[in-house]
Scaffold this active site. Structure first.
Site, PDB file in Angstrom:
ATOM      1  CG  HIS A  25      -3.500   3.627   7.251  1.00 55.99           C
ATOM      2  ND1 HIS A  25      -2.572   2.785   7.851  1.00 55.99           N
ATOM      3  CD2 HIS A  25      -2.415   4.651   6.523  1.00 55.99           C
ATOM      4  CE1 HIS A  25      -1.474   2.806   7.581  1.00 55.99           C
ATOM      5  NE2 HIS A  25      -1.197   3.943   7.072  1.00 55.99           N
ATOM      6  NE  ARG A  26       0.119   1.042   5.211  1.00 60.65           N
ATOM      7  CZ  ARG A  26       0.995   0.663   6.167  1.00 60.65           C
ATOM      8  NH1 ARG A  26       1.073  -0.678   6.107  1.00 60.65           N
ATOM      9  NH2 ARG A  26       1.881   1.231   6.603  1.00 60.65           N
ATOM     10  CD  GLU A  52      -1.681   6.379   3.479  1.00 60.35           C
ATOM     11  OE1 GLU A  52      -0.671   6.603   3.638  1.00 60.35           O
ATOM     12  OE2 GLU A  52      -2.398   5.269   3.713  1.00 60.35           O
ATOM     13  CG  ASP A  54       1.371   3.856   1.431  1.00 58.96           C
ATOM     14  OD1 ASP A  54       1.441   4.647   2.072  1.00 58.96           O
ATOM     15  OD2 ASP A  54       0.653   2.854   1.800  1.00 58.96           O
ATOM     16  CG  HIS A  67       3.537   0.823   3.475  1.00 56.61           C
ATOM     17  ND1 HIS A  67       4.802   0.109   3.951  1.00 56.61           N
ATOM     18  CD2 HIS A  67       3.199   1.915   3.838  1.00 56.61           C
ATOM     19  CE1 HIS A  67       5.039   1.121   4.942  1.00 56.61           C
ATOM     20  NE2 HIS A  67       4.327   2.281   4.931  1.00 56.61           N
ATOM     21  CD  GLU A 126       2.861   7.999   2.970  1.00 53.28           C
ATOM     22  OE1 GLU A 126       2.050   7.317   3.598  1.00 53.28           O
ATOM     23  OE2 GLU A 126       4.170   7.706   3.426  1.00 53.28           O
ATOM     24  CE  LYS A 128       5.793   4.748   1.894  1.00 55.21           C
ATOM     25  NZ  LYS A 128       5.060   5.072   3.116  1.00 55.21           N
ATOM     26  CG  ASP A 249      -4.767   0.136   9.759  1.00 49.03           C
ATOM     27  OD1 ASP A 249      -4.695   0.661   8.760  1.00 49.03           O
ATOM     28  OD2 ASP A 249      -4.103  -0.273  10.817  1.00 49.03           O
TER      29      ASP A 249
HETATM   30  O1  G3P Z   1      -0.022   8.728   5.188  1.00 47.70           O
HETATM   31  C1  G3P Z   1       0.018   8.376   6.598  1.00 47.70           C
HETATM   32  C2  G3P Z   1       0.753   7.365   6.988  1.00 47.70           C
HETATM   33  O2  G3P Z   1       0.276   6.117   6.099  1.00 47.70           O
HETATM   34  C3  G3P Z   1       2.327   7.456   6.865  1.00 47.70           C
HETATM   35  O3  G3P Z   1       3.125   6.059   7.159  1.00 47.70           O
HETATM   36  O4  G3P Z   1       4.314   4.264   6.709  1.00 47.70           O
HETATM   37  O5  G3P Z   1       1.793   4.058   7.064  1.00 47.70           O
HETATM   38  O6  G3P Z   1       2.664   5.213   5.103  1.00 47.70           O
HETATM   39  P1  G3P Z   1       3.184   4.942   6.487  1.00 47.70           P
HETATM   40 MG    MG Z   2       0.980   5.639   4.023  1.00 50.14          MG
END
Ligand code: G3P
Ligand code: MG
Length: 260
Positions: A25-26, A52, A54, A67, A126, A128, A249
């Site tokens: 995640h990120r 992933e 953003d 993000h 992703e 935004k 994470d």
């Molecule tokens: O894409 C999964 C998750 O990242 C979605 O929420 O706010 O962390 O981008 P957020």
């Molecule tokens: Mg995200």
């Protein structure tokens, strides 16, 4: 019952779709500044299956990896991402906010992140929802798709968004691209995961761990990827309950769990 992975999704994993998708995640955001190259490199080293990130647009229309709509939390600057040119964004420090040791880390452009990932690891882009300009709905979408095509990475990305409207647009631009619907509880509460993925024509369904626990449905679920799962006990619980992919994470922790 086995998971139905679409051919688009399967093409992201030429050696076979992993039983549980370990999605950094990120990047590896608990250890490194989120959405930076060192975070992505770390997630790859930690054996994530996918990363992933953003994406938003700079003032001059370049897809950049960040993000929030504001640069404040994750850089030493202040203001809206959309008010900075890419050159100005590049002058910001995207590492020190987490620890001085990361000083000098930059906001990556999507191009830089994809070039690094090419032939290495699939990327979940992703888009935004806040970066989608209602006046010009296709702008960020068209730019992201054009970049993916230019780099010939249509078999290496899964594009997701909380804004469902752009997902068929992506498919309309390039039918080979895999898409994922990020569940929006406010507007989609009454609808099932299956119905939503059918309605928006997506390959996967993404929701938070709490939404999944509330929403768990008896009917056959589309491939469901759940965010952001950082606790080992929750990872175990969700996997037991049939979740086939976790955003975390801590890709190292999920990797160790998968090996057991
Ligand atoms: O894409 C999964 C998750 O990242 C979605 O929420 O706010 O962390 O981008 P957020
Ligand atoms: Mg995200």
């Amino acid at each position: 019952m086995g998971t139905y992975w679409s051919s688009r999704l399967r093409s992201l994993f030429p050696d076979g779709v992993p039983d549980i998708l370990n999605i950094g995640h990120r990047g590896a955001a608990r250890y490194y500044p989120e959405n930076t190259m060192i975070s992505f490199q770390a997630a790859y080293r930690m054996q994530a299956d996918m990363i992933e990130l953003d994406v938003a647009l700079s003032r001059d229309g370049i897809p950049v990896v960040i993000h929030d709509d504001l640069v404040d939390r994750t850089t030493n600057g202040t203001g809206l991402v959309s008010e900075f040119s890419v050159r100005e964004l590049k002058q910001l420090d995207a590492g020190s906010w987490m620890h001085p040791v990361f000083a000098g880390e930059k906001i990556p452009t999507l191009r830089e992140a994809l070039l690094w990932a090419q032939d290495r690891i699939p990327i979940n882009i992703e888009i935004k929802d806040t970066a989608i300009d209602d006046g010009e709905p296709a702008s960020i979408v068209a730019k992201v798709v054009a970049l993916v095509e230019e780099l010939q990475m249509d078999h290496q990305v899964l594009i997701s968004s909380f804004d469902p409207v752009i997902l068929p647009q992506i498919r309309g631009l390039n039918a080979k691209l895999a898409t994922g619907l990020l569940y929006d509880r406010k507007t989609q509460r009454k609808q099932s995961a299956r119905k939503l993925t059918e309605q928006w024509g997506t390959d996967t369904f993404h929701c938070s761990q709490w939404e999944w626990l509330l929403k768990k449905e008896s009917e056959q679920q589309p491939p469901t990827l759940v965010y952001t799962v950082n606790r080992l006990a929750m990872m175990r619980r969700l996997i037991r309950q049939g979740v086939v992919g976790l955003f975390t994470d801590y890709p190292d922790i999920l990797h160790r769990l998968k090996r057991k």
